[in-house]
Design a protein around this motif. Structure first.
Motif, PDB file in Angstrom:
ATOM      1  N   TRP A   6     -24.225  24.563 -18.511  1.00  0.00           N
ATOM      2  CA  TRP A   6     -23.940  24.271 -19.914  1.00  0.00           C
ATOM      3  C   TRP A   6     -25.164  23.627 -20.552  1.00  0.00           C
ATOM      4  O   TRP A   6     -26.147  23.351 -19.869  1.00  0.00           O
ATOM      5  N   ASN A   7     -25.091  23.365 -21.839  1.00  0.00           N
ATOM      6  CA  ASN A   7     -26.168  22.752 -22.610  1.00  0.00           C
ATOM      7  C   ASN A   7     -27.464  23.543 -22.437  1.00  0.00           C
ATOM      8  O   ASN A   7     -27.439  24.769 -22.405  1.00  0.00           O
ATOM      9  N   GLU A  50     -35.178  29.182 -12.994  1.00  0.00           N
ATOM     10  CA  GLU A  50     -35.428  27.938 -13.711  1.00  0.00           C
ATOM     11  C   GLU A  50     -34.101  27.413 -14.277  1.00  0.00           C
ATOM     12  O   GLU A  50     -33.235  28.177 -14.670  1.00  0.00           O
ATOM     13  N   GLY A  51     -33.966  26.101 -14.342  1.00  0.00           N
ATOM     14  CA  GLY A  51     -32.728  25.492 -14.825  1.00  0.00           C
ATOM     15  C   GLY A  51     -32.380  25.818 -16.261  1.00  0.00           C
ATOM     16  O   GLY A  51     -31.214  25.797 -16.646  1.00  0.00           O
ATOM     17  N   ASN A  52     -33.396  26.164 -17.058  1.00  0.00           N
ATOM     18  CA  ASN A  52     -33.155  26.439 -18.482  1.00  0.00           C
ATOM     19  C   ASN A  52     -33.182  27.935 -18.813  1.00  0.00           C
ATOM     20  O   ASN A  52     -33.296  28.316 -19.969  1.00  0.00           O
ATOM     21  N   ALA A  53     -33.070  28.801 -17.804  1.00  0.00           N
ATOM     22  CA  ALA A  53     -33.211  30.252 -17.989  1.00  0.00           C
ATOM     23  C   ALA A  53     -32.085  30.857 -18.812  1.00  0.00           C
ATOM     24  O   ALA A  53     -30.936  30.383 -18.781  1.00  0.00           O
ATOM     25  N   ARG A  54     -32.420  31.945 -19.528  1.00  0.00           N
ATOM     26  CA  ARG A  54     -31.393  32.723 -20.224  1.00  0.00           C
ATOM     27  C   ARG A  54     -30.446  33.298 -19.187  1.00  0.00           C
ATOM     28  O   ARG A  54     -30.862  33.690 -18.088  1.00  0.00           O
ATOM     29  N   ASN A  55     -29.153  33.375 -19.540  1.00  0.00           N
ATOM     30  CA  ASN A  55     -28.170  33.893 -18.599  1.00  0.00           C
ATOM     31  C   ASN A  55     -26.877  34.275 -19.303  1.00  0.00           C
ATOM     32  O   ASN A  55     -26.633  33.876 -20.441  1.00  0.00           O
ATOM     33  N   VAL A  56     -26.075  35.034 -18.587  1.00  0.00           N
ATOM     34  CA  VAL A  56     -24.719  35.368 -18.995  1.00  0.00           C
ATOM     35  C   VAL A  56     -23.847  35.168 -17.767  1.00  0.00           C
ATOM     36  O   VAL A  56     -24.193  35.617 -16.669  1.00  0.00           O
ATOM     37  N   ALA A  57     -22.699  34.496 -17.930  1.00  0.00           N
ATOM     38  CA  ALA A  57     -21.818  34.225 -16.796  1.00  0.00           C
ATOM     39  C   ALA A  57     -20.360  34.445 -17.180  1.00  0.00           C
ATOM     40  O   ALA A  57     -19.952  34.134 -18.297  1.00  0.00           O
ATOM     41  N   ASP A  72     -28.997  32.206 -24.919  1.00  0.00           N
ATOM     42  CA  ASP A  72     -29.764  33.283 -25.548  1.00  0.00           C
ATOM     43  C   ASP A  72     -31.280  33.127 -25.454  1.00  0.00           C
ATOM     44  O   ASP A  72     -32.006  34.113 -25.614  1.00  0.00           O
ATOM     45  N   ALA A  73     -31.766  31.910 -25.238  1.00  0.00           N
ATOM     46  CA  ALA A  73     -33.210  31.665 -25.166  1.00  0.00           C
ATOM     47  C   ALA A  73     -33.453  30.558 -24.148  1.00  0.00           C
ATOM     48  O   ALA A  73     -32.595  29.687 -23.955  1.00  0.00           O
ATOM     49  N   PRO A  74     -34.623  30.546 -23.474  1.00  0.00           N
ATOM     50  CA  PRO A  74     -34.904  29.481 -22.516  1.00  0.00           C
ATOM     51  C   PRO A  74     -34.776  28.099 -23.170  1.00  0.00           C
ATOM     52  O   PRO A  74     -35.342  27.852 -24.232  1.00  0.00           O
ATOM     53  N   GLY A  75     -33.987  27.239 -22.561  1.00  0.00           N
ATOM     54  CA  GLY A  75     -33.804  25.879 -23.056  1.00  0.00           C
ATOM     55  C   GLY A  75     -32.878  25.744 -24.238  1.00  0.00           C
ATOM     56  O   GLY A  75     -32.640  24.633 -24.716  1.00  0.00           O
ATOM     57  N   ALA A  76     -32.312  26.841 -24.714  1.00  0.00           N
ATOM     58  CA  ALA A  76     -31.376  26.781 -25.841  1.00  0.00           C
ATOM     59  C   ALA A  76     -30.005  26.294 -25.359  1.00  0.00           C
ATOM     60  O   ALA A  76     -29.722  26.268 -24.163  1.00  0.00           O
ATOM     61  N   ALA A  77     -29.160  25.932 -26.301  1.00  0.00           N
ATOM     62  CA  ALA A  77     -27.795  25.523 -25.978  1.00  0.00           C
ATOM     63  C   ALA A  77     -27.008  26.722 -25.451  1.00  0.00           C
ATOM     64  O   ALA A  77     -27.265  27.867 -25.818  1.00  0.00           O
ATOM     65  N   THR A  78     -26.059  26.464 -24.584  1.00  0.00           N
ATOM     66  CA  THR A  78     -25.186  27.495 -24.043  1.00  0.00           C
ATOM     67  C   THR A  78     -23.983  27.678 -24.959  1.00  0.00           C
ATOM     68  O   THR A  78     -23.450  26.704 -25.480  1.00  0.00           O
ATOM     69  N   SER A  79     -23.574  28.930 -25.135  1.00  0.00           N
ATOM     70  CA  SER A  79     -22.398  29.247 -25.951  1.00  0.00           C
ATOM     71  C   SER A  79     -21.258  29.688 -25.056  1.00  0.00           C
ATOM     72  O   SER A  79     -21.470  30.341 -24.040  1.00  0.00           O
ATOM     73  N   ASN A  80     -20.046  29.379 -25.464  1.00  0.00           N
ATOM     74  CA  ASN A  80     -18.834  29.722 -24.736  1.00  0.00           C
ATOM     75  C   ASN A  80     -18.030  30.688 -25.586  1.00  0.00           C
ATOM     76  O   ASN A  80     -17.795  30.433 -26.757  1.00  0.00           O
ATOM     77  N   LYS A  81     -17.592  31.784 -25.003  1.00  0.00           N
ATOM     78  CA  LYS A  81     -16.827  32.797 -25.722  1.00  0.00           C
ATOM     79  C   LYS A  81     -15.509  33.073 -25.021  1.00  0.00           C
ATOM     80  O   LYS A  81     -15.449  33.158 -23.809  1.00  0.00           O
ATOM     81  N   GLY A  82     -14.471  33.220 -25.803  1.00  0.00           N
ATOM     82  CA  GLY A  82     -13.224  33.802 -25.322  1.00  0.00           C
ATOM     83  C   GLY A  82     -12.486  33.050 -24.250  1.00  0.00           C
ATOM     84  O   GLY A  82     -11.997  33.665 -23.309  1.00  0.00           O
TER      85      GLY A  82
END
Length: 154
Positions: A6-7, A50-57, A72-82
Motif C-alpha cells: 500500500w501507499n 524495488e519497494g516502490n515499483a509499479r504493480n497490479v495485485a 501506476d508510477a514508481p513511488g506513487a500512491a497505491t489505488s484500491n479498486k472493487g
C-alpha cells in the motif's frame, strides 16, 4: 511479516518468477492466518523488486474480501479498486489477466465461475515483469501465514 502492500512503498513476501508478455495468473488461497485486520494474500504482477515499483495485485483479506490494487508510477500512491465483501473468509481463488497494459482481476469460490472485480485498469509495465504470490501481515511485529494451491502463470 511486512508493513503492507500500500501507499508508496511495499513491505511483503513475494515468491516470484520472471515472465514476458500477456498472461493469466491464477492461484487458490487455501488458508491464511491474519495477525492484523488488513493482512493480505494473493497474486501480483510487478515491474521489479524495488519497494516502490509499479504493480497490479489481486488480493484477499479475510475481513474485507477481494480487491484489485495497483500503483501506476514508481513511488506513487497505491489505488484500491472493487472491494468485494464475501463470506469466503480466509480462502478463495484469485485471477489476474494482463493484455498489454490493461489488467483485470477476478475471484471465485470454485476456480470455475469467476466474478470480475472491477473495470480494466491501465498500468504501464514493461514487457518483462516479476509475477507470483504475495503475502503481507500489515505489521512488522507479527508474521502472517498463507497456503497457496494451483498457482499458474501462463
Amino acid at each position: 511479516s511486512g508493513s503492507d502492500i500500500w501507499n508508496s512503498v511495499d513491505g511483503f513476501s513475494f515468491i516470484h518468477e520472471t515472465k514476458t508478455g500477456d498472461m493469466e495468473v491464477v492461484a487458490y488461497i487455501e488458508h491464511m492466518t491474519a495477525p492484523h485486520d488488513w493482512t493480505k494474500a494473493g497474486i501480483m504482477i510487478r515491474e521489479g523488486l524495488e519497494g516502490n515499483a509499479r504493480n497490479v495485485a489481486m488480493l484477499l483479506n479475510p475481513n474485507n474480501g477481494f480487491f484489485l490494487q495497483h500503483r501506476d508510477a514508481p513511488g506513487a500512491a497505491t489505488s484500491n479498486k472493487g472491494l468485494r465483501r464475501t463470506p469466503m473468509g480466509e480462502s478463495g481463488w484469485v485471477k489476474l489477466v494482463r493484455m498489454g497494459n490493461q489488467f483485470t482481476g477476478s475471484y471465485s469460490s470454485d476456480g470455475l465461475d469467476w466474478t470480475l472485480i472491477t473495470t480494466t485498469v491501465n498500468v504501464q509495465l514493461p514487457a518483462t515483469v516479476e509475477v507470483g504470490l504475495v503475502l503481507t501481515s500489515h505489521t512488522n511485529s507479527a508474521y502472517a501465514d498463507a497456503t497457496f494451491q494451483h498457482y499458474e502463470a501462463i
